[in-house]
Design an enzyme around this catalytic site. Structure first.
Site, short mmCIF file in Angstrom:
data_model
loop_
_atom_site.label_atom_id
_atom_site.label_comp_id
_atom_site.label_asym_id
_atom_site.label_seq_id
_atom_site.Cartn_x
_atom_site.Cartn_y
_atom_site.Cartn_z
N SER A 275 0.86 -1.18 0.00
CA SER A 275 0.00 0.00 0.00
C SER A 275 0.90 1.23 0.00
CB SER A 275 -0.86 0.00 1.25
OG SER A 275 -0.04 0.18 2.39
N LYS A 276 0.28 2.38 -0.09
CA LYS A 276 1.02 3.64 -0.02
C LYS A 276 1.90 3.68 1.22
CE LYS A 276 -0.29 6.73 -3.29
NZ LYS A 276 -1.70 6.54 -3.68
N ARG A 277 1.30 3.23 2.33
CA ARG A 277 2.00 3.30 3.60
C ARG A 277 3.27 2.43 3.61
NH1 ARG A 277 1.63 1.61 9.14
NH2 ARG A 277 0.71 -0.35 8.48
N ALA A 280 5.98 3.91 1.47
CA ALA A 280 6.69 5.00 2.14
C ALA A 280 7.65 4.46 3.19
CB ALA A 280 5.70 5.96 2.77
#
Length: 513
Positions: A275-277, A280
């Site tokens: 996911s985006k998380r 990152a």
RNA sequence: GCCCCCAUCGUCUAGUGGUCCAGGACGGAGCCCUCUCAAGGCUCAAACAGGGGUUCGAGCCCCCUUGGGGGCACCA
């Protein structure tokens, strides 16, 4: 020869394929220019490339840009750059052309429209006038009634004349594929065998949108056929519509390619996809799932390819560190695995380090130079080449060259006095040792490994301290840091005066500490 | 909710009915080497999800359960 012996050993794989890797394959990587090239795409491209090279076939890049709303400027270029960086050179593509072009779907609009209407005429598809609002209502009703979401068939049974009249009148419409309502459709995947879905569970999918552009279902089938594609590698997210695609092909009367559905990559925990998380978070640790970041993070195309190749491809024995050419040799589509794989970034580190250690010195030097330059250092090619053997086996990523070797290219170093103080000793004691080191090295005509080490060992003996204590002071004095490439080999690359100056500097620093 | 896919060490995998008290790699632990950090060498711990079948024999074939994943758009 290789392919033949493979076929002899594993004649039919488990699903009765006949020699799937022997004749030249035409394969394509067909990204949608809506985002970045990521690991999953890189692997799909790699497998395509490997199969093409293995069989003496062709690797094609096709851009699937029919979605006007999701178009991202620059994305297409990023895909091409990414493939080039990975060394996955394609034989036909939008920027280089080829006999089956154009290779950009937005340049093939008429082709899709013609084929969509061909299906309508043959009774395999029909125009649908339902508005998005109506479909929305229909779905929420189905949701309420806990029904399976599907098109309710309102326009499916319109008399053809009426449909034709409304289209002629300019009424906004899409074209839907007329999926059989009875029975089931079976499609065959090389890795997974037969996949059967009840036709009632396959919707009447839109194949041509009201803006005149095709959906994937139509465009990909038409292009794969027209471009003579023999093997289709794609993600397992297409498994649900796989029978639809096969039905479209059959409606046209076209031959099917060999289908290979690859599983997706899971996040490192193995629970769900990145996911985006997580993306990152990975970036914070110096990792990325996007090829555009790999270079600046110090990863090599060799390392990335090797890593990504082995997530979903099991080689039974032997060396798993492989160059692209070696992968081509060993590649075998029947040995691909269908299960999802969790991303393991530390394994990327391993492969990257292995490939760095395999590189010829001049090659490594050329790759390292930009990292020094970007750090504002001026590097002499000659010195860099001599530094390579000292740091090569210490590098995991290319940018690791900075902490290990940046000091070679700085005019001076300023050690932290705290680092100069040897373990278990005082600053005064360390100062004395530094002074003795100076006296030991000063008489030498050259400070080379051969000339400097014996007297230094003797000094250690004399002083009664450990080699670590004495050499540690010298290391920090000369390099400015407590971790460095081997000491004597490093000093050999510097002028004698520089070393003596730095030892002298250390003496002063320690005295004042 | 419905549909589909997947299932061997923590992770990636080998295994295609007996040669498997399950092999390799990453990671982990330990030892050796050693001027730091590495690299390298050696050793160790670590898995067939569960239950039923089929078979003389099952990690391998079938079924169920469980777990995980993906999909259910006029996106790809």
């Amino acid at each position: 020869m290789k392919a033949l012996s493979c076929a002899a050993r594993r004649p039919n794989s488990k699903f009765g394929e006949i020699s799937v890797t022997s004749s030249p394959a035409r394969v394509r990587f067909a990204p949608s220019p809506t985002g970045h090239l990521h690991l999953g795409g890189a692997r799909t491209a790699l497998y395509n490339y490997l199969l093409a090279r293995k069989t003496g076939g062709k690797f094609i890049l096709r851009i699937e840009d029919t979605d006007q709303k999701r178009f991202v400027p620059g994305a297409e270029q990023e895909f091409m750059d990414g493939l080039r960086w990975l060394g996955l050179h394609y034989d036909e593509g939008p920027d280089i052309g080829g006999p089956y072009g154009p290779y950009r779907q937005t340049e093939r609009r008429e082709i899709y429209q013609r084929h969509a209407w061909q299906l309508v005429e043959q009774g395999h598809a029909y125009p649908c006038f339902c508005t998005p609002e109506r479909l929305e209502q229909m779905r929420s009703l189905q949701m309420q009634n806990k029904e399976t979401l599907h098109y309710d068939g309102t326009c499916r049974n319109l008399p053809p004349e009426e449909a034709a009249r409304r289209v002629a009148n300019g009424e906004r419409h899409v074209i839907r594929f007329k999926t059989p309502q009875e029975g089931a459709t079976t499609a065959h995947d090389l890795l997974r065998g037969d996949i059967t879905i009840e036709n009632k569970n396959i919707d009447d999918y839109v194949i041509l949108k009201s803006d005149g552009w095709p959906t994937y279902h139509l465009a990909a089938m038409v292009d794969d056929h027209l471009m003579n594609i023999t093997h289709v590698f794609r993600g397992s997210e297409w498994l649900g519509t796989f029978p639809l695609h096969v039905n479209i092909l059959r409606a046209f009367g076209w031959q099917e390619p060999t289908w290979i559905h690859l599983s997706i990559f899971l996040k490192p925990s193995g629970k769900g996809k990145m996911s985006k998380r997580e993306t990152a978070e990975a970036m914070k640790d110096g990792y990325s799932i996007f090829t555009k970041d790999m270079g600046s993070l110090g990863y090599t195309p060799e390392g990335v390819n090797n890593w990504v190749a082995l997530m979903g491809w099991g080689i039974s024995e032997g060396d798993d560190v492989m160059s692209l050419a070696e992968m081509v040799q060993k590649f075998d589509i029947t040995r691909l695995t269908p299960s999802p794989a969790a991303i393991n970034f530390t394994k990327l580190d391993h492969f990257n380090g292995e490939h760095i250690r395999r590189m010829a010195a001049p090659d490594l030097a050329a790759r390292l130079k930009p990292y020094f330059t970007n750090a504002g250092l001026e590097v002499s090619d000659d010195l860099l080449l001599r530094v390579i053997p000292l740091i090569r086996e210490r590098l995991v990523t290319l940018d690791d060259c900075l902490p290990f070797a940046a000091w070679f290219f700085r005019p001076q170093v300023v050690p932290d006095p705290k680092d100069l103080v040897a373990k278990n000793l005082t600053a005064a004691q360390s100062a004395q040792i530094a002074q003795r080191i100076y006296e030991t090295l000063a008489p030498l005509p050259h400070i080379t490994h051969d000339l400097a080490e014996p007297p230094m060992r003797q000094l250690v003996e004399e002083l009664g301290y450990s080699p670590g204590q004495v050499f540690g002071i010298l290391r920090v004095a000369v390099t400015g840091q407590s971790v460095s490439p081997p000491l004597f080999e490093s000093m050999e690359l510097l002028p004698r005066e520089v070393i003596l100056e730095r030892v002298q500097q250390a003496v002063e620093l320690l005295k004042n500490a």
